[in-house]
Each structure stands twice: as C-alpha cells, then as structure tokens.
Design a protein around this motif. Structure first.
Motif, PDB file in Angstrom:
ATOM      1  N   ARG A 174       0.825  -1.214   0.000  1.00 23.26           N
ATOM      2  CA  ARG A 174       0.000   0.000   0.000  1.00 23.26           C
ATOM      3  C   ARG A 174       0.855   1.258   0.000  1.00 23.26           C
ATOM      4  NH1 ARG A 174      -4.185   0.516   4.807  1.00 23.26           N
ATOM      5  NH2 ARG A 174      -2.607  -0.895   5.606  1.00 23.26           N
ATOM      6  N   TRP A 191      -4.160   8.654   2.525  1.00 20.00           N
ATOM      7  CA  TRP A 191      -4.924   7.493   2.945  1.00 20.00           C
ATOM      8  C   TRP A 191      -5.781   6.969   1.796  1.00 20.00           C
ATOM      9  CZ3 TRP A 191     -10.148   6.489   3.211  1.00 20.00           C
ATOM     10  CH2 TRP A 191     -10.489   5.290   3.852  1.00 20.00           C
ATOM     11  N   LEU A 192      -6.436   7.874   1.081  1.00 20.06           N
ATOM     12  CA  LEU A 192      -7.309   7.477  -0.018  1.00 20.06           C
ATOM     13  C   LEU A 192      -6.528   6.787  -1.132  1.00 20.06           C
ATOM     14  CD1 LEU A 192     -10.182   7.552  -1.139  1.00 20.06           C
ATOM     15  CD2 LEU A 192      -9.596   9.721  -2.236  1.00 20.06           C
ATOM     16  N   VAL A 193      -5.400   7.348  -1.497  1.00 18.36           N
ATOM     17  CA  VAL A 193      -4.585   6.737  -2.556  1.00 18.36           C
ATOM     18  C   VAL A 193      -4.055   5.379  -2.097  1.00 18.36           C
ATOM     19  CG1 VAL A 193      -2.425   6.998  -3.834  1.00 18.36           C
ATOM     20  CG2 VAL A 193      -3.988   8.916  -3.654  1.00 18.36           C
ATOM     21  N   TRP A 240      -5.409   3.354   0.149  1.00 22.15           N
ATOM     22  CA  TRP A 240      -6.537   2.436   0.217  1.00 22.15           C
ATOM     23  C   TRP A 240      -6.923   1.931  -1.173  1.00 22.15           C
ATOM     24  CZ3 TRP A 240     -11.621   3.415  -1.605  1.00 22.15           C
ATOM     25  CH2 TRP A 240     -12.554   2.451  -1.232  1.00 22.15           C
ATOM     26  N   ARG A 241      -6.962   2.851  -2.130  1.00 21.99           N
ATOM     27  CA  ARG A 241      -7.311   2.483  -3.503  1.00 21.99           C
ATOM     28  C   ARG A 241      -6.274   1.543  -4.098  1.00 21.99           C
ATOM     29  NH1 ARG A 241      -6.525   5.763  -8.461  1.00 21.99           N
ATOM     30  NH2 ARG A 241      -7.765   4.730 -10.038  1.00 21.99           N
ATOM     31  N   ARG A 242      -5.010   1.852  -3.844  1.00 22.66           N
ATOM     32  CA  ARG A 242      -3.923   1.003  -4.342  1.00 22.66           C
ATOM     33  C   ARG A 242      -3.992  -0.387  -3.707  1.00 22.66           C
ATOM     34  NH1 ARG A 242       1.140   1.000  -6.614  1.00 22.66           N
ATOM     35  NH2 ARG A 242       2.719  -0.159  -5.476  1.00 22.66           N
ATOM     36  N   GLU A 243      -4.276  -0.445  -2.419  1.00 23.37           N
ATOM     37  CA  GLU A 243      -4.385  -1.740  -1.740  1.00 23.37           C
ATOM     38  C   GLU A 243      -5.513  -2.574  -2.337  1.00 23.37           C
ATOM     39  OE1 GLU A 243      -5.151  -3.591   2.705  1.00 23.37           O
ATOM     40  OE2 GLU A 243      -5.137  -1.432   2.428  1.00 23.37           O
ATOM     41  N   LYS A 244      -6.631  -1.930  -2.628  1.00 24.34           N
ATOM     42  CA  LYS A 244      -7.771  -2.627  -3.214  1.00 24.34           C
ATOM     43  C   LYS A 244      -7.429  -3.211  -4.584  1.00 24.34           C
ATOM     44  CE  LYS A 244     -12.574  -1.674  -3.418  1.00 24.34           C
ATOM     45  NZ  LYS A 244     -13.636  -0.740  -3.506  1.00 24.34           N
ATOM     46  N   GLN A 245      -6.759  -2.434  -5.412  1.00 28.36           N
ATOM     47  CA  GLN A 245      -6.355  -2.902  -6.735  1.00 28.36           C
ATOM     48  C   GLN A 245      -5.362  -4.055  -6.633  1.00 28.36           C
ATOM     49  OE1 GLN A 245      -4.850   0.703  -8.391  1.00 28.36           O
ATOM     50  NE2 GLN A 245      -6.836   1.358  -9.183  1.00 28.36           N
ATOM     51  N   TYR A 258      -4.980  -6.085  -4.121  1.00 26.00           N
ATOM     52  CA  TYR A 258      -5.625  -7.257  -3.541  1.00 26.00           C
ATOM     53  C   TYR A 258      -6.273  -8.105  -4.624  1.00 26.00           C
ATOM     54  CZ  TYR A 258      -8.948 -10.158  -1.055  1.00 26.00           C
ATOM     55  OH  TYR A 258      -9.662 -11.224  -0.600  1.00 26.00           O
ATOM     56  N   ARG A 259      -6.989  -7.473  -5.519  1.00 27.71           N
ATOM     57  CA  ARG A 259      -7.643  -8.233  -6.606  1.00 27.71           C
ATOM     58  C   ARG A 259      -6.622  -9.010  -7.417  1.00 27.71           C
ATOM     59  NH1 ARG A 259     -10.497  -3.254  -8.312  1.00 27.71           N
ATOM     60  NH2 ARG A 259     -12.040  -2.955  -6.711  1.00 27.71           N
TER      61      ARG A 259
END
Length: 103
Positions: A29, A70-72, A74-79, A81-82
């Motif tokens: 992240r 935090w937003l960037v 979080w978004r990066r972690e989500k991508q 993760y997939r």
C-alpha cells in the motif's frame, strides 16, 4: 474424493488465497510516491508555520494531504488485492494439479 471434500478444499484454498493476498496488498500500500507526497506535505506545513500562517489555515491543508495519502493508499491496496488474489488462486490450483498428477 467426494464432492463435499472437494468443496471444503476449494473453500480452504479461497480463504488461504484471500489471506495471502490481503497481507501482500497491505505491504504494498505504501510505495515511494506516497512517502514523497507525505514529505512534501510535511515540508509545506513547516514552511507555512514558519512564515506565520495561522494554524486555522494550515490544519485543513495538513488534513487534506493526509486524507489524500490514505485514499490513494486504500485504492492502491484494493487494486493490488484483486490482482494478488487471482495470482494466489491460480498458484494454489497449479499446486493441486501438480500433486494430483503425481498420485
């Protein structure tokens, strides 16, 4: 191997892949871009405070910068993760096929 046992094994593989993917995504992240951005925010805050800018103006700038980080992240972690989840599932399936091929 009956269908129930196969379903249990597939559920275990999916759960294990999710755990590994979550851990890998959490570690990835924070990259260099985020760290540089945080440093820039810190430098901006310090400069503004030394120049005598009031805290009521500096605080929202600091909050906005931290929220963006935090937003960037979080978004990066989500991508990530997939992507990592798909990789782990395919890896676990390959291991299963390899071990079944030897039996």
């Amino acid at each position: 191997m009956d269908d129930e046992e196969r379903a249990v094994r597939e559920a275990w593989r999916a759960k294990r892949a999710a755990e590994i993917a979550r851990d890998r995504a959490r570690m990835g992240r924070w990259d260099l871009n985020i760290v540089v951005f945080l440093f820039a925010i810190l430098a901006t805050i310090i400069i503004l405070l030394f120049e005598g800018v009031r805290v009521e103006i500096v605080a929202p700038i600091a909050f906005f910068g931290l929220a963006m980080c935090w937003l960037v992240g979080w978004r990066r972690e989500k991508q990530m993760y997939r992507r990592f989840y798909d990789e782990e599932l395919s890896r676990l399936r390959e291991v299963r096929e390899w071990t079944l091929g030897e039996e």
